[in-house]
Write a protein that holds these residues in place. Sequence first.
Motif, short mmCIF file in Angstrom:
data_model
loop_
_atom_site.label_atom_id
_atom_site.label_comp_id
_atom_site.label_asym_id
_atom_site.label_seq_id
_atom_site.Cartn_x
_atom_site.Cartn_y
_atom_site.Cartn_z
N ASN A 170 -56.55 11.70 -12.50
CA ASN A 170 -56.25 12.94 -13.15
C ASN A 170 -57.26 13.45 -14.04
O ASN A 170 -57.80 12.60 -14.82
CB ASN A 170 -54.92 13.06 -13.62
CG ASN A 170 -53.76 12.88 -12.60
OD1 ASN A 170 -53.45 13.52 -11.71
ND2 ASN A 170 -52.96 11.77 -12.77
N ILE A 171 -57.54 14.70 -14.32
CA ILE A 171 -58.42 15.06 -15.48
C ILE A 171 -57.34 16.25 -16.06
O ILE A 171 -56.85 17.27 -15.24
CB ILE A 171 -59.79 15.90 -15.10
CG1 ILE A 171 -60.68 14.82 -14.56
CG2 ILE A 171 -60.35 16.59 -16.64
CD1 ILE A 171 -61.74 15.39 -13.80
N VAL A 172 -56.85 16.22 -17.36
CA VAL A 172 -55.99 16.91 -18.06
C VAL A 172 -56.79 17.66 -19.26
O VAL A 172 -57.32 17.00 -19.87
CB VAL A 172 -54.85 16.55 -18.51
CG1 VAL A 172 -53.83 17.62 -18.98
CG2 VAL A 172 -54.02 15.70 -17.24
N SER A 217 -54.33 22.15 -33.92
CA SER A 217 -54.50 20.56 -33.66
C SER A 217 -55.57 20.77 -32.60
O SER A 217 -56.38 21.69 -32.48
CB SER A 217 -53.24 19.97 -32.98
OG SER A 217 -52.81 20.94 -31.89
N ALA A 218 -56.25 19.45 -32.37
CA ALA A 218 -57.42 19.31 -31.82
C ALA A 218 -57.38 19.54 -30.20
O ALA A 218 -56.41 18.91 -29.62
CB ALA A 218 -58.11 17.87 -31.98
N ASP A 219 -57.84 20.33 -29.69
CA ASP A 219 -58.24 20.52 -28.23
C ASP A 219 -58.65 19.19 -27.66
O ASP A 219 -59.32 18.34 -28.34
CB ASP A 219 -59.28 21.50 -27.79
CG ASP A 219 -58.86 22.85 -28.45
OD1 ASP A 219 -57.60 22.97 -28.72
OD2 ASP A 219 -59.60 23.82 -28.10
N GLU A 220 -58.21 18.67 -26.54
CA GLU A 220 -58.56 17.66 -25.88
C GLU A 220 -58.64 17.46 -24.43
O GLU A 220 -57.93 18.27 -23.67
CB GLU A 220 -57.66 16.31 -26.22
CG GLU A 220 -56.14 16.43 -25.90
CD GLU A 220 -55.30 15.44 -26.33
OE1 GLU A 220 -55.75 14.56 -27.43
OE2 GLU A 220 -54.25 14.86 -25.82
N THR A 221 -59.27 16.63 -23.87
CA THR A 221 -59.45 16.45 -22.40
C THR A 221 -59.16 14.91 -22.23
O THR A 221 -59.59 14.03 -22.83
CB THR A 221 -60.72 16.79 -21.97
OG1 THR A 221 -61.10 18.26 -22.09
CG2 THR A 221 -60.47 16.51 -20.33
#
Length: 432
Positions: free
Chosen positions: A362-364, A376-380
Amino acid sequence: MSIHQVPFGISLLGLQLSFIASAMAADTQVYEYEPNQQSDIVPLDVQDTERRAFLDDTSLIFKPRSYYLDRDRDTNPDSEGWALGGALEYKSGWWVDRLRLGATLYTSQKLYAPSDKDGTLLFKPGPESFTTLGELNVTYRFSENHGIRAGRQRFGLPYLGSHDIRMVPNTFQGVAIGSVASEGFAYMAGYVDKIKRKNDDDFISMSEAAGAEGSNKGVYFAGARYQLTERILLEGIYQRTEDVFDTFFMKAEGPLYRVNDYKIKGFLQYTDQSSTGDNLIGDFDTSLLSAKLEMSKGPVSWRVAYSTTDDSFGIQKPYGNPSNYLSVIVDDFDRAGEDAWLIGGSYGFGKVGPGELSTFANIVRGDTPDTGINASADETEYDITFDYRIQEGWAERLWIRTRLAYVNQDEALGGNDFVDFRIIINYDFGLL
């Protein structure tokens, strides 16, 4: 952490997807199990068609588990540990066709646990090994498919469940009543007084686990499931922790389209939460909407998903079982104001030696507010999992799982990139 780790994680995903693309015509079973997404209105275990005697139907099952976890962070302290333990599960037969006893002893023992790398949740803080009687209950069957269970027990409900992602699951102290139905209507309701969390050996009140220190409130819940056919499912559940917060959850899952060997299935779920009474953990009102589409053919499954969380407050899940189709290895993607997207795939390689090999990835991507009190920090997150399940000989029921996650966070808002690597070995065999 080297920047080369980012393309390394992506290349693993690409390798898996290339296997998928090259095997669309195969006819192999697809295996996929993401524990953060497995929550349903599960009926009580009161059905037994064989009707054997109390002693004849008694079982004692040993379920050893080994778990290695290494979380390598850019700036914050690393976490690393290797545990050996598992569970010893006892279940009696039905006495006078009405009563059944159950008990499970859990343990997590240190094989490797440096004190400067605590935080794996494999052990008690310290880190310390521990052993606990997590389950001790009695089930009374008052009709063919209806019963009541009281004592220490496991639940698999949305936002109230075992969340079995380490060595020892959450277990609960309470009472539940419910029915069994493979089709049609089934229900479950009850009251939970205390919880023993996955890295502890003591039971504490539900409200204290939610963050209301010094309080002693429990959780009332009532849920229902309607299985229209083998493939169409409707569920809903309401939970209340008095003076803390309420949770309402509902979902619908079923086939949308099928032609030849291609199948498309749709998934939709909604969560609503709000503080209640004395607002012991604060005054809030929030919600989460999550949807997923999945296409499969033979050994291959593709999926895309989206979720959005209200910008006033993040979803609360102190009792386990986060319920979001985008909840994956590390993160749940349900922070305040978070919009998240997922793309993933699964592939079953079929027979490899004495067992079957499968993989899924998965990539989220999660985007959150850049300003305000909920910034808050965006993240992948990039994930890949390999499962090997042996199905013959002395090692039948041996399951080896290898997991790798890379989390990339926006450093401008205090984010911290890290790699999470896990090897989990599960096995079970009957002693009686």
